[in-house]
Design an enzyme around this catalytic site. Structure first.
Site, PDB file in Angstrom:
ATOM      1  N   HIS A  74       0.849  -1.190   0.000  1.00  0.00           N
ATOM      2  CA  HIS A  74       0.000   0.000   0.000  1.00  0.00           C
ATOM      3  C   HIS A  74       0.882   1.236   0.000  1.00  0.00           C
ATOM      4  O   HIS A  74       1.980   1.233   0.554  1.00  0.00           O
ATOM      5  CB  HIS A  74      -0.920   0.009   1.232  1.00  0.00           C
ATOM      6  CG  HIS A  74      -2.008   1.025   1.149  1.00  0.00           C
ATOM      7  ND1 HIS A  74      -1.853   2.315   1.587  1.00  0.00           N
ATOM      8  CD2 HIS A  74      -3.270   0.944   0.655  1.00  0.00           C
ATOM      9  CE1 HIS A  74      -2.971   2.986   1.377  1.00  0.00           C
ATOM     10  NE2 HIS A  74      -3.842   2.190   0.811  1.00  0.00           N
ATOM     11  N   GLU A  95      -7.904  -4.610  -0.947  1.00  0.00           N
ATOM     12  CA  GLU A  95      -8.464  -5.284  -2.115  1.00  0.00           C
ATOM     13  C   GLU A  95      -8.412  -6.803  -1.997  1.00  0.00           C
ATOM     14  O   GLU A  95      -9.225  -7.507  -2.596  1.00  0.00           O
ATOM     15  CB  GLU A  95      -7.718  -4.849  -3.391  1.00  0.00           C
ATOM     16  CG  GLU A  95      -8.024  -3.434  -3.842  1.00  0.00           C
ATOM     17  CD  GLU A  95      -7.102  -2.410  -3.204  1.00  0.00           C
ATOM     18  OE1 GLU A  95      -6.195  -2.825  -2.438  1.00  0.00           O
ATOM     19  OE2 GLU A  95      -7.265  -1.210  -3.466  1.00  0.00           O
TER      20      GLU A  95
END
Length: 388
Positions: free
Chosen positions: A269, A322
């Site tokens: 991330h 996700e």
């Protein structure tokens, strides 16, 4: 007067870590693995409240009491149906593309025209707040209708008496969800409403700072959101699990990805340097399903994190939102083509809250760039010289 060069400040690539404004909406503390909506942990909210309550908090600044919540739900319900003009033209929009985000950004642009939205520069605060609620309310109706049209099915009209997430899933799938699936999807949507100054939120605020209308801000935000490096990853993460198929193939899969220089979807991330709290919550949500896909996802996550730590030491690459989002949405009955659009159903509530906040700031966002081309000014060559 100082020159532009004297005023310029060099910043990191991608504006990483640069503070561009002040906000009351929330923040992301990447080193701590924590983010919040106003004064509350976003994860605590996702586990404790419904979608409308969190939406009210972002838009109006407080968790609603019982009477406020009833009024808010009624208002959202009344704004959820598509205008007749948009409903009539949606099949023609769907005929041009199979991509739901392309459809919804085109439809919202048209919706803004039908609503006669005025530029934020000219609109009063009540008008802006109304447009913010209306756009976020109608977005899931557009997305669900577009999906059904693309499947050769008739769209299902919104039911203003239902909750926002309940009605979205009903319009999307053709049946009301059971309580378990509804709560699983609602937790996901609450946890993804807002997430600091990510690319799409920043895009929305840049456009809002120009005084453009709210629909223009959303069209820009959705365009940014559609990129695979931003909102377009949940289906790709699930696709990776499908390609792996069984746990014994996981390590070879991730090693091959790294050796080829490919991105491992669902891991890493831009902000978090520890576990993504959204992924941690969604793992717990996924574990509420008794399904082999969950067992595979949990096992692959452990293998991937161990292998990535070996191959990319110091990078701190963990599962992001996700990764488990795709698992939860699939098990709740959402078609993979609608994973990112469902993410959009949540994020539009955050975008509009940010647009409302930005509309109160009179300063337009206008950064600078560092020029690295040939040194100017050069003499302009004649046509003869250029043709020689």
């Amino acid at each position: 007067m100082r020159s532009t060069d004297q005023l310029a400040v060099m910043v990191p690539a991608g504006l990483a870590g640069v503070v561009v404004t002040e906000t009351e909406l929330g923040d992301v503390r990447g080193s701590e693995g924590f983010y919040h909506y106003r004064q509350y942990s976003a994860i605590d909210l996702a586990e404790a409240v419904g979608f409308e309550e969190a939406w009210h908090l972002l838009l109006h600044g407080n968790l609603p009491d019982a009477e406020q919540l009833v009024r808010f739900r009624e208002k959202v319900g009344s704004l959820r149906p598509m205008p007749d003009g948009l409903a009539a033209l949606l099949p023609a929009i769907c005929a041009t593309t199979d991509d739901a985000l392309t459809i919804v950004r085109t439809a919202l642009s048209l919706w803004g025209g039908i609503r006669r939205l005025r530029p934020l520069f000219d609109a009063d605060p009540d008008e802006i707040a109304e447009a913010a609620m209306a756009s976020a309310a109608v977005t899931p109706t557009i997305l669900a209708a577009a999906h059904r049209i693309r499947q050769g099915q008739e769209p299902i009209e919104a039911d203003p008496t239902l909750g926002h997430v309940d009605d979205y899933l009903r319009m999307l799938t053709g049946a009301r969800p059971n309580a378990h699936d509804l709560r699983a999807v609602e937790q996901y949507l609450v946890s993804t409403m807002d997430h600091g100054f990510n690319a799409s939120t920043f895009t929305a605020r840049v456009i809002a700072s120009t005084g453009a209308d709210l629909a223009a801000c959303l069209v820009g935000a959705i365009g940014s959101f559609s990129g695979p490096k931003h909102g377009g990853a949940p289906s790709r993460a699930l696709q990776a699990l499908d390609e792996i198929g069984s746990l014994d193939r996981a390590e070879a899969y991730v090693r091959d990805k790294i050796e080829r220089g490919d991105r491992v979807m669902g891991f890493g991330h831009a902000v978090y340097r520890t576990k993504d709290p959204r992924s941690e919550m969604l793992r717990r949500t996924a574990l509420g399903y008794d399904d082999p896909l969950v067992d595979l996802a949990v096992g692959v996550e452990a293998v991937f994190e161990r292998t990535l730590a070996e191959l990319k030491p110091g990078r701190e690459l963990f599962a992001n939102v996700e990764y488990y989002a795709g698992v939860v949405m699939k098990l709740a009955g959402i078609d993979p083509s609608m994973f990112t659009p469902t993410f959009c159903v949540a994020r539009v509530a955050g975008w509009t809250a940010n647009i409302v906040e930005q509309s109160r700031d009179p300063k337009m966002i206008r950064p600078s760039a560092r020029y690295v081309g040939p040194p100017p000014p050069q003499p302009v060559p004649s046509l003869a010289a250029r043709l020689a």
